[in-house]
Scaffold this active site. Structure first.
Site, PDB file in Angstrom:
ATOM      1  N   GLU A  32       0.800  -1.228   0.000  1.00 17.80           N
ATOM      2  CA  GLU A  32       0.000   0.000   0.000  1.00 17.80           C
ATOM      3  C   GLU A  32       0.834   1.279   0.000  1.00 17.80           C
ATOM      4  OE1 GLU A  32      -3.021  -0.091   3.017  1.00 17.80           O
ATOM      5  OE2 GLU A  32      -4.086  -1.744   2.055  1.00 17.80           O
TER       6      GLU A  32
ATOM      7  N   GLU B  59      -5.350  -8.192   0.046  1.00 15.06           N
ATOM      8  CA  GLU B  59      -6.056  -7.903   1.302  1.00 15.06           C
ATOM      9  C   GLU B  59      -7.516  -7.650   0.985  1.00 15.06           C
ATOM     10  OE1 GLU B  59      -4.647  -4.777   3.881  1.00 15.06           O
ATOM     11  OE2 GLU B  59      -2.545  -5.373   3.653  1.00 15.06           O
TER      12      GLU B  59
END
Length: 458
Positions: A163, A361
């Site tokens: 991320e 995720e």
């Protein structure tokens, strides 16, 4: 559900969120060690000092993963646990922990997917400029080389960064995450360029150091645009919205185009080009072959186009994001529940770059506690995961190559600035006793894995 025979079912966690042992065995400080100990930065002053004590309980935790039937576990490695100063002398105790963890996973027939960076940047390197310093790319490449040489005989699935938009923008622009900076666009553009360069150099370091063929990607968070109606007009509008720059530095193309096409989107160059410290060869360094694209998706945004050119069309003629009506379902993170997000996220990225998709995720924070019968009942999580996984399965049915799905998270853990009040896990953790209890969702997920997603149709 259309999941391929070689599809990988797993779950994920991150070093600072579960390991604890923050100051044990000569581990160096990370920016999160410093940030979480700064008054007022995290909920209740919570820190990752102990977390799930995974550093000392990894053997027990791997058995929990085996009990759930995980085929793969996506873990991250703490850079300052390996290199306390970020560079230089290797901490053999820290490297030894991951060596033992990988062996334990393989013994349990669980494939390790190793993420090299999940936000715990070495404090000592932050003091030398951190991501603003172009040398970060070389520092990280050297760290990558050390880890891959140590584990690459057994690990063949690698992810460079987790991320990057979050650790860059929330950590360096909004200041809500470590290191807590609030930089200008000029600073942020510079950091983004260095982070993308870091990814490229890390990919090269993995391929150079790995003694076996490696599968490599990264994990990019993205909130896909979803057409409110599946007709050509709305689909085109959602595609345009997703790749457009309406969300600024969060734009997926800003992060993916340099990595997968070797170029910045022209709109990004028009907007921030003077701030990007591009040198000759940089884009070639960033543009390294990947084997799949890892996407972290929790939510999306709906896009509507009104035929009469009404309120959903902006003054520049582009579609607006559709708002959520009063009472729309939200998770405990106040994120909207948008099950179509996995389908459209996979579609947009695959049609642009042509690579298989892994959801690295996906999950939700829910209201979980131990019930009077001693179990943890989390029907909302089961319902959420079923809806989202059906969307991902639909992508497969439409011909999009699917690589893997990693539920977030295997354990309740330290949720960054939210501390311990948000529970994402398939496994409930009592932070006082460190007792683990498999939630109902963990038992359900085992059935999903065993059936390769077939029970999602029930």
């Amino acid at each position: 559900m259309a999941f391929p025979d070689n599809f990988v079912w797993g779950a994920a966690a991150a070093s600072y969120q579960i390991e604890g042992a923050a100051f044990a065995d000569e581990k160096g400080l990370s920016v999160w060690d410093v940030f979480s100990h700064t008054p007022g930065k995290t909920w209740n002053g919570d820190t990752g000092d102990v977390a799930c004590d995974h550093y000392n309980r990894y053997q027990e935790d791997v058995q929990v993963m085996k009990q759930i039937g995980l085929q793969a576990y996506r873990l991250s490695i703490s850079w300052p646990r390996i290199l306390p100063e970020g560079v230089g002398k290797v901490n053999e105790a820290g490297l030894g922990f991951y060596d033992k963890l990988v062996d334990e996973l393989l013994e349990a027939d669980i494939t390790p997917y190793v993420t090299l960076f999940h936000w715990d940047y070495p404090w000592e390197l932050y003091c030398r400029g951190g991501w603003l310093n172009r040398d970060s790319a070389d520092w990280f490449a050297d760290y990558t080389d050390i880890v891959v040489r140590a584990l690459g005989d057994r690990v063949k699935h690698w992810m460079t960064l987790n991320e990057p938009p979050v650790f860059v923008l929330v950590g360096h622009q909004a200041g809500r995450h470590a290191p807590g900076d609030q930089f200008s666009d000029r600073h942020i553009a510079r950091i983004i360029h260095h982070v993308l360069l870091t990814h490229g150099k890390s990919v090269q370091a993995i391929r150079a150091a790995s003694p076996q063929p490696a599968q490599i990607s990264w994990a990019l968070n993205t909130d896909p645009s979803i057409p409110v109606v599946e007709d050509e007009t709305h689909i085109n509008a959602a595609r345009e919205t997703y790749w457009g720059l309406s969300n600024g530095f969060w734009n997926a193309g800003l992060w993916l185009d340099p990595v997968l096409r070797g170029e910045y989107p022209q709109a990004a160059l028009d907007r921030w080009g003077e701030y990007l410290p591009i040198r000759e060869g940089d884009l070639e360094e960033m543009n390294q072959p990947l084997d799949f694209v890892g996407l972290n998706i929790y939510r999306g945004h709906y896009v509507a186009v009104e035929e009469d050119g009404g309120s959903n069309i902006r003054s520049d003629g582009r579609p607006e994001l559709e708002g959520f009506e009063e009472g729309y379902p939200l998770t405990m993170m106040d994120w909207p529940v948008t099950p179509e997000a996995l389908y459209w996220g996979a579609k947009w990225v695959n049609e642009r770059y042509g690579l298989p998709i892994a959801i690295t995720e996906n999950g939700l924070a829910s209201m979980d506690w131990v019930a009077v019968d001693g179990a943890v009942h989390d029907p909302n999580r089961i319902d959420f995961l079923k809806r989202y996984l059906r969307g991902f399965g639909k992508a497969g049915a439409d011909g999009i190559p699917l690589h893997a799905y990693f539920q977030w998270s295997i354990f309740d853990n330290y949720e960054w600035a939210e501390g311990y009040r948000k529970r994402f896990g398939l496994v409930h953790v009592n932070y006082q006793t460190q007792e683990r209890i498999l939630k109902d969702s963990a038992h359900w997920y085992r059935q999903v894995i065993e059936s390769n997603g077939a029970i999602l149709d029930e």
